[in-house]
Design an enzyme around this catalytic site. Sequence first.
Site, PDB file in Angstrom:
ATOM      1  N   LYS A  10       0.842  -1.203   0.000  1.00 15.78           N
ATOM      2  CA  LYS A  10       0.000   0.000   0.000  1.00 15.78           C
ATOM      3  C   LYS A  10       0.871   1.243   0.000  1.00 15.78           C
ATOM      4  CE  LYS A  10       0.858   1.187   4.521  1.00 15.78           C
ATOM      5  NZ  LYS A  10       1.621   2.358   4.938  1.00 15.78           N
ATOM      6  N   ASP A 137      -2.597  -1.832  10.096  1.00 10.94           N
ATOM      7  CA  ASP A 137      -2.673  -1.823   8.632  1.00 10.94           C
ATOM      8  C   ASP A 137      -3.126  -3.157   8.048  1.00 10.94           C
ATOM      9  OD1 ASP A 137      -1.724   0.758   8.665  1.00 10.94           O
ATOM     10  OD2 ASP A 137       0.276   0.268   7.899  1.00 10.94           O
TER      11      ASP A 137
HETATM   12  O1  C5P Z   1      -0.652  -1.475  14.755  1.00 10.61           O
HETATM   13  P1  C5P Z   1       0.782  -1.771  14.513  1.00 10.61           P
HETATM   14  O2  C5P Z   1       1.317  -2.868  15.404  1.00 10.61           O
HETATM   15  O3  C5P Z   1       1.114  -2.014  13.086  1.00 10.61           O
HETATM   16  O4  C5P Z   1       1.551  -0.454  14.916  1.00 10.61           O
HETATM   17  C1  C5P Z   1       2.940  -0.446  15.059  1.00 10.61           C
HETATM   18  C2  C5P Z   1       3.320   0.727  15.936  1.00 10.61           C
HETATM   19  O5  C5P Z   1       3.069   1.948  15.246  1.00 10.61           O
HETATM   20  C3  C5P Z   1       2.550   0.826  17.228  1.00 10.61           C
HETATM   21  O6  C5P Z   1       3.166   0.078  18.236  1.00 10.61           O
HETATM   22  C4  C5P Z   1       2.616   2.324  17.516  1.00 10.61           C
HETATM   23  O7  C5P Z   1       3.883   2.654  18.062  1.00 10.61           O
HETATM   24  C5  C5P Z   1       2.565   2.929  16.132  1.00 10.61           C
HETATM   25  N1  C5P Z   1       1.213   3.323  15.712  1.00 10.61           N
HETATM   26  C6  C5P Z   1       0.619   4.424  16.315  1.00 10.61           C
HETATM   27  N2  C5P Z   1      -0.641   4.802  15.922  1.00 10.61           N
HETATM   28  C7  C5P Z   1      -1.298   4.114  14.957  1.00 10.61           C
HETATM   29  C8  C5P Z   1      -0.707   3.002  14.320  1.00 10.61           C
HETATM   30  C9  C5P Z   1       0.563   2.629  14.733  1.00 10.61           C
HETATM   31  O8  C5P Z   1       1.202   5.056  17.178  1.00 10.61           O
HETATM   32  N3  C5P Z   1      -2.506   4.514  14.591  1.00 10.61           N
END
Ligand code: C5P
Length: 300
Positions: A10, A137
Site C-alpha cells: 500500500k 494496517d
Molecule cells: O498497529 P501496529 O502494530 O502495526 O503499529 C505499530 C506501531 O506503530 C505501534 O506500536 C505504535 O507505536 C505505532 N502506531 C501508532 N498509531 C497508529 C498506528 C501505529 O502510534 N494509529
Amino acid sequence: MSVTVRVPAKVNVQLAVGAARADGFHDLANVFLAVGLHDEVTVTPADELRITCSGPDSDQVPLDRTNLAARAAIALAGRRGLDPAVHVHITKDIPVAGGMAGGSADGAGALVACDALWGADASREELLDICAELGSDVPFSLVGGAALGTGRGEKLRTLEVGATFHWVFAMAGRGLSTPAVFREFDRLAQGRDVPEPVVSQELLDALAKGDPDALAAAVSNDLQPAALSLFPELAGTLAAGRSAGALAALVSGSGPTTAFLARDAGSAAKVAAALGASGTCRTVRTAAGPVPGATVVAGA
Ligand code: C5P
C-alpha cells in the site's frame, strides 16, 4: 495440498495523524491505496509452525513468532481449537520495514491461506477482526482497493477510485521502525496543539475522478517530517523525483520508501529511470493502483 495467497503493498495518499492517545496509538485519517507490488504467502501442512522467506530482502524478515504471518496462523487456529501446524512460505517482493505494509500483507495473506487450508470458513467480519488484532494496517491488506482508515487505521470505509494511478517507489538503503517514527512525531509535536485528523475532501474527490493532477495537489503525510528527521537523506530522493517530473513526491507511510505519483505509465518509467540514475536510493520500482486485496491464487 497447499494454498497460495497474493497480497498487495500500500501507499498512503493521505496520512493525517492526531495526538498520542492514552494507549500510545494515534488516531488517524489514513487513505490507503493498494498498489501492484505483491508478496505471496503459501501454507502447507507440517509437523509444527515454521516460517521461511525468499526474495531479495528475505534475510531481514523475522522467521520467529513475531512475524505477522505466524501470529495470523496462531490467531485463527486458536479460535478454532486447532494446532497451527503449517509451513508458511513468504515470497517477498514488498520492501521490508519500508512503510508499504509488507509485514501486514504477510499477516493478511497467511490468515486467508490458513482459512482456506483448514476449511475454517471464517466470515469476512471475523477475518477483519483478526486482522485488526494483528496490526493497524492488516485489515487494509485484506480488503485492498482504496479505503479510508480511521481509529488507529483499522476501521475501514471503501473508497471509489475513478482511474488507475501510476506510481514510482524508491527503496532506501535501510529500514525505519514504525514505532520510532511515531515517537519522533510525538517529539516534534511537543509544545504545540495537534489537530484532530480529518480526511481531505479534495483528495477523496481527486480519487473518485481519477485525476492525477488533483490527487498530486492533495496528497499529504503527517509522518513525513518525522521520517525525514530520522532519515535526512530522503529529502534528496524526494527532490530527485520531483526534478524528474513526478507530479507529487512523498514518504510512504512511516517510510523510508518514497512514493512518486506520475501522470501515466510512460511518465512513471521516465521518473523511475531518472531516480535509478540519481544515486539517491537503493532500488526503484513502478506500480499502479488500486489493485485487489488478499486473493487466493492457487490451491483453494
Ligand atoms: O498497529 P501496529 O502494530 O502495526 O503499529 C505499530 C506501531 O506503530 C505501534 O506500536 C505504535 O507505536 C505505532 N502506531 C501508532 N498509531 C497508529 C498506528 C501505529 O502510534 N494509529
